[in-house]
Design an enzyme around this catalytic site. Structure first.
Site, PDB file in Angstrom:
ATOM      1  N   ASP A 208      25.800  14.245  -4.223  1.00 16.12           N
ATOM      2  CA  ASP A 208      25.039  16.055  -4.013  1.00 16.12           C
ATOM      3  C   ASP A 208      23.781  15.386  -3.465  1.00 16.12           C
ATOM      4  O   ASP A 208      22.779  15.834  -4.039  1.00 16.12           O
ATOM      5  CB  ASP A 208      24.989  15.792  -5.464  1.00 16.12           C
ATOM      6  CG  ASP A 208      25.230  18.009  -5.619  1.00 16.12           C
ATOM      7  OD1 ASP A 208      25.166  18.216  -4.084  1.00 16.12           O
ATOM      8  OD2 ASP A 208      24.324  18.165  -6.290  1.00 16.12           O
TER       9      ASP A 208
ATOM     10  N   HIS B 158      25.031  20.868  -2.407  1.00 12.86           N
ATOM     11  CA  HIS B 158      25.230  21.818  -2.511  1.00 12.86           C
ATOM     12  C   HIS B 158      24.444  23.088  -2.893  1.00 12.86           C
ATOM     13  O   HIS B 158      25.244  24.128  -2.504  1.00 12.86           O
ATOM     14  CB  HIS B 158      25.434  22.108  -4.693  1.00 12.86           C
ATOM     15  CG  HIS B 158      24.433  22.185  -5.556  1.00 12.86           C
ATOM     16  ND1 HIS B 158      24.010  20.600  -6.246  1.00 12.86           N
ATOM     17  CD2 HIS B 158      23.453  22.985  -5.163  1.00 12.86           C
ATOM     18  CE1 HIS B 158      22.443  21.314  -6.553  1.00 12.86           C
ATOM     19  NE2 HIS B 158      21.947  22.329  -7.154  1.00 12.86           N
TER      20      HIS B 158
ATOM     21  N   GLY C 127      16.771  27.061  -7.927  1.00 13.52           N
ATOM     22  CA  GLY C 127      15.964  27.113  -6.535  1.00 13.52           C
ATOM     23  C   GLY C 127      15.658  25.367  -6.730  1.00 13.52           C
ATOM     24  O   GLY C 127      15.059  25.984  -5.599  1.00 13.52           O
ATOM     25  N   ASN C 128      15.114  25.202  -7.665  1.00 14.01           N
ATOM     26  CA  ASN C 128      15.465  23.547  -8.065  1.00 14.01           C
ATOM     27  C   ASN C 128      15.520  22.192  -6.962  1.00 14.01           C
ATOM     28  O   ASN C 128      15.204  21.531  -6.451  1.00 14.01           O
ATOM     29  CB  ASN C 128      14.344  23.435  -9.025  1.00 14.01           C
ATOM     30  CG  ASN C 128      12.708  23.670  -9.563  1.00 14.01           C
ATOM     31  OD1 ASN C 128      12.316  24.253 -10.829  1.00 14.01           O
ATOM     32  ND2 ASN C 128      11.493  23.574  -8.887  1.00 14.01           N
ATOM     33  N   SER C 129      17.032  22.961  -7.164  1.00 15.84           N
ATOM     34  CA  SER C 129      17.996  21.754  -6.262  1.00 15.84           C
ATOM     35  C   SER C 129      16.822  21.226  -5.122  1.00 15.84           C
ATOM     36  O   SER C 129      16.732  22.394  -4.256  1.00 15.84           O
ATOM     37  CB  SER C 129      19.263  22.266  -6.237  1.00 15.84           C
ATOM     38  OG  SER C 129      19.946  22.057  -7.202  1.00 15.84           O
TER      39      SER C 129
END
Length: 352
Positions: free
Chosen positions: A121, A90, A202-204
């Site tokens: 993901d 994502h 934003g940590n993804s």
């Protein structure tokens, strides 16, 4: 917040490209009590723990990057010396090219998509040119991750590159479903690591790291609570375990795609059905190929699946969650309704 609500409210942790302002951001069984000992363990001083933190950050942060995917910002982890970077599907979305910046600074680097695997993901991108001194991260053993382990989350929350937060492993073995809002893939992911380390949009795709400097997971989802206006539920985040990251990344790098998902499936196309009270009541089978797991078990279009093993099935999501803890080749009892009559079938699970 009860877990059923948490599953409905999990959101992917990407950030909008402009989100740089500081605004709003299982295991089962009881632990065994250790045997008593006449010799007390030496206490760890705050300075010793602080030194551990600083050492891990110094060692791992150079392997964490920020990924600019045009409409969104996310994070990534350097996977090998050939310039491969693992992140969330994502994060990359529909983009094919990216700007990658090391968490420790330096000029942005160009990268291209290798492949995505939305079902888990995960995605892999590759730098166009491998810079001198590129440092791959060390990935740990997921089997050794346990509740109470201290962890650090590294990434680019709200576009703030090179940020680090700390917490513990709150639970392991969680099965969670990702929403499609905010660019999520809608994936149902099993065996995830739950952590109290603060993770934000934003940590993804970043790194969840233990105090041995090993990446034990990729932060991916955060729970939100409607009682606080849909904001993040403090201290409830989820990371894809390192073992799954390695399994997917190795296949993408070798073959350009995932050839062996290791994920169980009934091999049906289905839809959620409602009862007379308009409540979800099962999964109606739309297609069940004769050579698939359900088809071989005698399940056919028109049947409504209501149970997998001991787990009740009311929606497509609950069906996916029940299957997420199983493996291809497992034998499972499938409860279903046909023409108002309940029946059971024994199915040998296939693979996604």
């Amino acid at each position: 917040m009860d877990l059923s609500r948490a599953r409905r409210l999990l959101l992917p942790l990407t950030a909008g490209a402009c989100a740089v302002a500081l605004a709003g951001g299982c295991s089962s069984g009881d632990a065994q009590r250790p045997e008593s000992s006449t010799q007390a363990a030496a206490p760890v001083s705050p300075n010793d723990l602080q030194d551990d933190y600083r050492s891990v950050i110094k060692d791992v942060l150079p392997s964490v990057v920020q990924i600019d995917a045009g409409a969104s910002l996310g994070s990534g982890v350097v996977y090998d010396g050939d310039g491969h970077i693992v992140t969330n599907a994502h994060v990359v979305g529909e983009e094919k090219t990216f700007r990658v910046t090391a968490a420790t600074g330096k000029e942005p680097m160009a990268a291209k998509l290798v492949a995505t695997y939305p079902e888990q993901d995960l995605a892999v991108v590759r730098l166009d040119s491998v810079p001198e001194g590129l440092k791959p991260a060390t990935f740990g053993d997921s089997a050794t991750v346990d509740m109470g382990h201290i962890v650090l989350a590294m990434g680019s929350p709200l576009g703030l590159s090179g940020s680090v937060t700390q917490g513990i492993v709150s639970a392991t073995g969680r099965t969670v479903s990702e929403g499609r809002t905010g660019g999520g893939t809608g994936a149902t992911i099993g065996n995830m690591v739950q952590t109290s380390a603060a993770i934000n949009p934003g940590n993804s795709g970043g790194a969840l790291v233990n105090l041995d400097g090993q990446v034990i997971g990729i932060p991916t989802l955060a729970a939100t609570d409607p009682e606080i206006g849909g904001g993040a539920a403090p201290g409830i985040g989820f990371a894809i375990p390192a073992s799954m990251v390695r399994t997917v990344a190795d296949q993408i790098i070798k073959d350009g795609k995932v050839t062996d998902s290791g994920r169980a499936a009934l091999n049906i196309t289905g839809r959620t059905v409602l009862d007379d009270a308009y409540e979800p009541a099962g999964v109606a089978v739309v297609e069940a190929p004769a050579n698939g797991a359900a088809g071989k078990a005698g399940i056919r279009p028109g049947d409504v699946i209501v149970r997998i093993g001991d787990a009740a099935v009311t929606t497509i999501t609950t069906l996916q969650e029940a299957l997420a803890s199983m493996k291809p080749g497992d034998r499972v009892s499938v409860g279903y309704e046909r023409g108002g009559t309940e029946a059971k079938a024994e199915a040998t699970l296939g693979e996604i």
